[in-house]
Scaffold this motif. Structure first.
Motif, mmCIF file in Angstrom:
data_model
loop_
_atom_site.group_PDB
_atom_site.id
_atom_site.type_symbol
_atom_site.label_atom_id
_atom_site.label_comp_id
_atom_site.label_asym_id
_atom_site.label_seq_id
_atom_site.Cartn_x
_atom_site.Cartn_y
_atom_site.Cartn_z
ATOM 1 N N LEU A 181 0.832 -1.199 0.000
ATOM 2 C CA LEU A 181 0.000 0.000 0.000
ATOM 3 C C LEU A 181 0.870 1.253 0.000
ATOM 4 O O LEU A 181 1.876 1.322 0.726
ATOM 5 N N ASN A 182 0.479 2.249 -0.791
ATOM 6 C CA ASN A 182 1.209 3.513 -0.812
ATOM 7 C C ASN A 182 1.185 4.163 0.570
ATOM 8 O O ASN A 182 0.156 4.167 1.250
ATOM 9 N N GLU A 183 2.324 4.731 0.969
ATOM 10 C CA GLU A 183 2.429 5.384 2.275
ATOM 11 C C GLU A 183 3.417 6.528 2.178
ATOM 12 O O GLU A 183 4.436 6.426 1.489
ATOM 13 N N ASN A 184 3.107 7.635 2.878
ATOM 14 C CA ASN A 184 3.985 8.799 2.857
ATOM 15 C C ASN A 184 4.207 9.313 4.276
ATOM 16 O O ASN A 184 3.476 10.187 4.755
ATOM 17 N N PRO A 185 5.214 8.792 4.968
ATOM 18 C CA PRO A 185 5.460 9.194 6.359
ATOM 19 C C PRO A 185 5.745 10.675 6.537
ATOM 20 O O PRO A 185 5.587 11.198 7.646
ATOM 21 N N THR A 186 6.170 11.371 5.462
ATOM 22 C CA THR A 186 6.472 12.796 5.604
ATOM 23 C C THR A 186 5.218 13.594 5.942
ATOM 24 O O THR A 186 5.304 14.718 6.450
ATOM 25 N N THR A 187 4.033 13.045 5.680
ATOM 26 C CA THR A 187 2.782 13.719 6.004
ATOM 27 C C THR A 187 2.318 13.412 7.425
ATOM 28 O O THR A 187 1.357 14.016 7.911
ATOM 29 N N GLY A 188 2.979 12.459 8.059
ATOM 30 C CA GLY A 188 2.567 12.025 9.387
ATOM 31 C C GLY A 188 1.618 10.853 9.356
ATOM 32 O O GLY A 188 1.357 10.225 10.393
ATOM 33 N N TYR A 189 1.088 10.535 8.184
ATOM 34 C CA TYR A 189 0.139 9.431 8.068
ATOM 35 C C TYR A 189 0.862 8.102 7.854
ATOM 36 O O TYR A 189 1.815 8.013 7.062
ATOM 37 N N LEU A 190 0.395 7.076 8.585
ATOM 38 C CA LEU A 190 0.961 5.738 8.485
ATOM 39 C C LEU A 190 -0.175 4.718 8.471
ATOM 40 O O LEU A 190 -1.252 4.962 9.010
ATOM 41 N N TRP A 191 0.080 3.565 7.879
ATOM 42 C CA TRP A 191 -0.871 2.473 7.932
ATOM 43 C C TRP A 191 -0.703 1.701 9.232
ATOM 44 O O TRP A 191 0.399 1.275 9.571
ATOM 45 N N ASN A 192 -1.800 1.538 9.960
ATOM 46 C CA ASN A 192 -1.821 0.717 11.171
ATOM 47 C C ASN A 192 -2.585 -0.558 10.825
ATOM 48 O O ASN A 192 -3.798 -0.529 10.613
ATOM 49 N N ALA A 193 -1.859 -1.685 10.736
ATOM 50 C CA ALA A 193 -2.441 -2.916 10.210
ATOM 51 C C ALA A 193 -2.613 -3.967 11.299
ATOM 52 O O ALA A 193 -1.853 -4.020 12.272
ATOM 53 N N SER A 194 -3.610 -4.820 11.102
ATOM 54 C CA SER A 194 -3.843 -5.959 11.986
ATOM 55 C C SER A 194 -4.423 -7.096 11.156
ATOM 56 O O SER A 194 -4.935 -6.890 10.057
ATOM 57 N N VAL A 195 -4.342 -8.316 11.695
ATOM 58 C CA VAL A 195 -4.873 -9.486 11.000
ATOM 59 C C VAL A 195 -5.757 -10.277 11.953
ATOM 60 O O VAL A 195 -5.676 -10.135 13.176
ATOM 61 N N ALA A 196 -6.599 -11.140 11.375
ATOM 62 C CA ALA A 196 -7.487 -11.995 12.166
ATOM 63 C C ALA A 196 -7.499 -13.386 11.538
ATOM 64 O O ALA A 196 -7.021 -13.592 10.419
#
Length: 262
Positions: A181-196
């Motif tokens: 997945l595209n991600e841009n940490p310079t914006t402060g946004y990050l993916w927080n992922a979990s599985v089930a």
């Protein structure tokens, strides 16, 4: 040494090297290795080459795969060379510096090629640092690392991207999933992922953008997760795109896929 966009693919088979380029996935800015058939050695069935654009990448390979890491190097002019720091789960079968065919411009560098063979299935890691041999390694030295997921012959790894959001992904028994997945940490946004379910995150990594000089300020990269299963594939992968210090809202960007075995 600053990275230079593009990869020189060198095929070191019985001392013969060829040069080719890498392909990219449908995720913007995601470099992926090119897999081609290799005639030798006879016990190996394919070749996977990775380069500087695969820094911090997660690359699936099989036990029968010849794997090469190819990095630009210019020790005659700069004194810098790649010093391998980690080879975990891999055996280095060849270690070669390939000089440029023609020194144009004068002092042009070559490439360093390591040919690797996996020792066992599972996670394997190759890391190196670019230093002058007579100097101590410093925290800001250029570093390279790539993680390989070694599978038995015929075991699939299913690619999942943003285009699969909200779908059910079919995974053969014994297989794995690579989510990108595209991600841009310079914006402060990050993916927080979990599985089930039976899914588990075996490893994940943010793959930074690989750009021509000068680097583009604020450019994003790709976050990758390798999902394996403790039994028959089932469950789900869920992620929310948010700033870690902010409370996740209902309208936050999200991603989810379900898994089913086939």
């Amino acid at each position: 040494m600053k990275p230079v966009y593009g990869i020189l693919m060198a095929v070191a088979l019985v001392g013969i090297l060829c040069v080719a380029g890498c392909t990219t996935t449908d995720t913007a800015g995601t470099p992926t290795p090119t897999q081609t058939h290799a005639p030798t050695p006879p016990e190996m069935v394919s070749l996977v080459s990775v380069g500087e654009e695969n820094n911090r990448d997660i690359v699936p390979v099989s036990m029968e795969t010849v794997t090469q890491v190819i990095l630009p190097e210019n020790p005659p002019t700069t004194g810098y060379s790649w010093n391998v720091t980690t080879v975990d789960g891999l055996t280095v079968t060849d270690d070669t510096f390939v000089p440029p065919e023609k020194q144009i411009p004068p002092g042009a560098g070559g490439v360093h090629v390591w040919t690797l063979a996996p020792n066992a299935t599972g996670i394997a890691t190759f890391s190196a640092v670019y230093v002058r041999p007579w100097e101590e390694i410093q925290p800001d030295d250029e570093r390279y690392t790539v993680t390989f997921y070694v599978t038995p012959k015929g075991t699939p790894v299913v690619d999942v991207t943003s285009a699969d959001n909200g779908t059910t992904v079919s995974v053969p028994n014994g297989g794995a999933v690579l989510v990108a997945l595209n991600e841009n940490p310079t914006t402060g946004y990050l993916w927080n992922a979990s599985v089930a379910g039976s899914a588990k995150i075996a490893t994940d990594s943010f793959v930074p953008p690989h750009l021509e000089k000068p680097p583009l300020v604020g450019a994003g990269g790709v976050h990758k997760w390798l999902v394996t299963f403790t039994g028959a594939p089932s469950g789900s992968f869920d992620a929310a795109y948010a700033r870690p210090w902010e409370e996740t809202t209902v309208d936050a960007e999200s991603f989810t896929v379900s898994f089913t075995g086939v």
